[in-house]
Design an enzyme around this catalytic site. Structure first.
Site, PDB file in Angstrom:
ATOM      1  CB  THR A 141      40.735  28.498 101.710  1.00  0.00           C
ATOM      2  OG1 THR A 141      40.606  29.230 102.910  1.00  0.00           O
ATOM      3  CG2 THR A 141      40.366  29.025 100.691  1.00  0.00           C
ATOM      4  CE  LYS A 155      40.031  32.710 103.043  1.00  0.00           C
ATOM      5  NZ  LYS A 155      40.537  33.830 103.513  1.00  0.00           N
ATOM      6  CE  LYS A 175      44.654  26.634  99.597  1.00  0.00           C
ATOM      7  NZ  LYS A 175      43.539  27.055 100.569  1.00  0.00           N
TER       8      LYS A 175
HETATM    9  N1  LIG Z   1      47.200  31.178 107.395  1.00  0.00           N
HETATM   10  C1  LIG Z   1      46.432  31.933 107.271  1.00  0.00           C
HETATM   11  O1  LIG Z   1      46.564  33.194 107.339  1.00  0.00           O
HETATM   12  C2  LIG Z   1      45.267  31.886 106.629  1.00  0.00           C
HETATM   13  C3  LIG Z   1      44.938  30.212 106.119  1.00  0.00           C
HETATM   14  N2  LIG Z   1      43.583  30.060 105.636  1.00  0.00           N
HETATM   15  C4  LIG Z   1      43.416  28.703 105.064  1.00  0.00           C
HETATM   16  O2  LIG Z   1      43.435  27.791 106.288  1.00  0.00           O
HETATM   17  C5  LIG Z   1      43.952  26.660 106.091  1.00  0.00           C
HETATM   18  C6  LIG Z   1      44.960  26.116 106.676  1.00  0.00           C
HETATM   19  O3  LIG Z   1      45.928  26.942 106.579  1.00  0.00           O
HETATM   20  P1  LIG Z   1      47.363  27.093 107.500  1.00  0.00           P
HETATM   21  O4  LIG Z   1      47.152  26.802 108.864  1.00  0.00           O
HETATM   22  O5  LIG Z   1      47.830  28.580 107.208  1.00  0.00           O
HETATM   23  O6  LIG Z   1      48.052  26.072 106.862  1.00  0.00           O
HETATM   24  P2  LIG Z   1      49.327  25.194 107.325  1.00  0.00           P
HETATM   25  O7  LIG Z   1      50.100  24.690 105.975  1.00  0.00           O
HETATM   26  O8  LIG Z   1      50.090  25.838 108.255  1.00  0.00           O
HETATM   27  O9  LIG Z   1      48.751  23.896 107.841  1.00  0.00           O
HETATM   28  C7  LIG Z   1      48.065  22.967 106.962  1.00  0.00           C
HETATM   29  C8  LIG Z   1      47.486  21.615 107.830  1.00  0.00           C
HETATM   30  O10 LIG Z   1      47.081  20.762 106.710  1.00  0.00           O
HETATM   31  C9  LIG Z   1      47.574  19.575 107.135  1.00  0.00           C
HETATM   32  N3  LIG Z   1      47.630  18.553 105.963  1.00  0.00           N
HETATM   33  C10 LIG Z   1      48.211  18.933 104.725  1.00  0.00           C
HETATM   34  N4  LIG Z   1      47.938  18.117 103.784  1.00  0.00           N
HETATM   35  C11 LIG Z   1      47.232  17.044 104.687  1.00  0.00           C
HETATM   36  C12 LIG Z   1      46.676  15.749 104.388  1.00  0.00           C
HETATM   37  N5  LIG Z   1      46.835  15.402 102.888  1.00  0.00           N
HETATM   38  N6  LIG Z   1      46.152  15.100 105.192  1.00  0.00           N
HETATM   39  C13 LIG Z   1      46.023  15.500 106.263  1.00  0.00           C
HETATM   40  N7  LIG Z   1      46.303  16.715 106.822  1.00  0.00           N
HETATM   41  C14 LIG Z   1      46.923  17.584 105.925  1.00  0.00           C
HETATM   42  C15 LIG Z   1      48.782  19.913 107.757  1.00  0.00           C
HETATM   43  O11 LIG Z   1      49.300  18.694 108.466  1.00  0.00           O
HETATM   44  P3  LIG Z   1      50.984  18.405 108.824  1.00  0.00           P
HETATM   45  O12 LIG Z   1      51.284  19.016 109.996  1.00  0.00           O
HETATM   46  O13 LIG Z   1      51.054  17.047 109.154  1.00  0.00           O
HETATM   47  O14 LIG Z   1      51.775  18.907 107.538  1.00  0.00           O
HETATM   48  C16 LIG Z   1      48.514  20.979 108.701  1.00  0.00           C
HETATM   49  O15 LIG Z   1      47.918  20.596 109.995  1.00  0.00           O
HETATM   50  C17 LIG Z   1      44.252  26.564 104.278  1.00  0.00           C
HETATM   51  O16 LIG Z   1      43.074  26.234 103.418  1.00  0.00           O
HETATM   52  C18 LIG Z   1      44.443  28.148 104.068  1.00  0.00           C
HETATM   53  O17 LIG Z   1      44.276  28.548 102.809  1.00  0.00           O
HETATM   54  C19 LIG Z   1      42.650  30.703 105.594  1.00  0.00           C
HETATM   55  C20 LIG Z   1      42.816  32.096 106.416  1.00  0.00           C
HETATM   56  C21 LIG Z   1      43.947  32.393 106.525  1.00  0.00           C
HETATM   57  O1  LIG Z   2      43.210  33.696 103.769  1.00  0.00           O
HETATM   58  C1  LIG Z   2      43.797  34.402 104.288  1.00  0.00           C
HETATM   59  C2  LIG Z   2      43.466  35.473 105.002  1.00  0.00           C
HETATM   60  O2  LIG Z   2      44.374  36.341 105.639  1.00  0.00           O
HETATM   61  O3  LIG Z   2      42.200  35.570 105.033  1.00  0.00           O
END
Ligand SMILES: NC(=O)C1=CN([C@@H]2O[C@H](COP(=O)(O)OP(=O)(O)OC[C@H]3O[C@@H](n4cnc5c(N)ncnc54)[C@H](OP(=O)(O)O)[C@@H]3O)[C@@H](O)[C@H]2O)C=CC1
Ligand SMILES: O=CC(=O)O
Length: 284
Positions: free
Chosen positions: A94, A169, A237
């Protein structure tokens, strides 16, 4: 077919396991490489860098935390751009439209195909292949990626030009974040005014504003328990990026702005890594 997957957080881990379970060959990379070990147990291969993953795969999916992570994985040394010529890249993180367009233009300039495809739905829908996919970009590439989208989601939308998926989104999550704050206030008001908040959950569930989020999050919020499915820092965010979209389009959003303040307060209380429902704690 070999697919790459970059980013094994809450969502990326569930999504890549799902692809493996459905017979896709998947090569994964995560900034913290040790998180790849669990995926190897499920049959994945590991790439040492984003570029190494892209080089091996017909197309690569990314699921990263925010705009700066999404840009870094593409543009930095050993990043996606170095090997994208003749291959595809799908960013499901996102982010805002500007970030997505910047990535799209760079990938196309290097001879790659691009889709943005953020998703609605959280940890459990990701595990169950029940996400809602909001794709935009190259239509022919979208058609090629549909077998993977069919595994990851219950429905895919193709929304036209890059930026439209990001905007859709952000609008959805702006509504969700505002609703979560109204819900928290309602639970707190019920309790403080002498009502049983559990009864409020039953009443809400039987009326016109019944919804899956209240049903899922209400019982745990009443226990002050917030295991992270959608981390609060990501919801804040999304509010911030949605408010910027409102600024650009001169749309007044006082409700979303107030909700953003509550999420910021929650972050300042150290609650950013808990579920976004932890915004409830700002009222306790
Ligand atoms: N969780 C949810 O319910 C939902 C989330 N989203 C969106 O999906 C995305 C991922 O969410 P989610 O999985 O929950 O997040 P997490 O915080 O669990 O995971 C984030 C990921 O991004 C990586 N990351 C962060 N910073 C960097 C960087 N500078 N360089 C490379 N990799 C990086 C992390 O790596 P590392 O492990 O090394 O920290 C990790 O793999 C977000 O944009 C969120 O808004 C969308 C729908 C639902
Ligand atoms: O981005 C979060 C979700 O639940 O969708």
């Amino acid at each position: 077919m070999e697919i790459g997957f970059l980013g094994l957080g809450i969502m990326g881990k569930a999504m890549s396991i799902n692809l493996l379970r459905h017979g896709f060959k998947v090569t994964v990379w995560n900034r913290t490489l040790s998180k790849c070990d669990e995926l190897v147990e499920h049959g994945a291969s590991v790439g040492e860098t984003p570029a190494a993953v892209v080089k091996k795969c017909k197309y690569t999916i990314a699921m990263l935390s925010d705009p700066s992570a999404a840009l870094s994985v593409v543009f930095d040394k050993d990043g996606v751009l170095e090997q994208i010529n003749g291959r595809g890249y799908i960013d499901m993180s996102t982010v805002d439209a500007e970030t997505s367009i910047k990535i799209s233009e760079a990938i196309k300039a290097k001879g790659g195909d691009f889709l943005e495809a953020p998703v609605s739905g959280s940890k459990k829908p990701a595990e169950d292949g029940q996400l809602v996919i909001l794709a935009a970009g190259d239509k022919a590439f979208y058609d090629e990626a549909l077998p993977a989208f069919d595994v990851l989601g219950k429905k895919s939308f193709f929304l036209g030009e890059v930026g439209n998926g990001a905007k859709m989104k952000l609008v959805v999550n702006m509504v969700m974040g505002s609703m979560m704050n109204a819900f928290s206030e309602g639970l707190t008001l019920a309790g403080r005014s002498g009502l049983n908040p559990s009864t409020l959950l039953d009443v809400l569930d039987l009326g016109a504003i019944s919804n899956g989020m209240f049903k899922l999050k209400g019982p745990t919020m009443l226990k002050n328990s917030y295991p992270p499915a959608f981390p609060l820092k990501h919801q804040q965010k999304d509010m911030r990026l949605a408010l910027a979209l409102g600024d650009e389009n001169a749309v007044p959003m006082p409700v979303a702005a107030a909700a953003n303040e509550a999420f910021k307060k929650a972050r300042s209380m150290g609650l950013g890594d808990l579920d976004f429902s932890a915004v409830h704690e700002t009222l306790q």
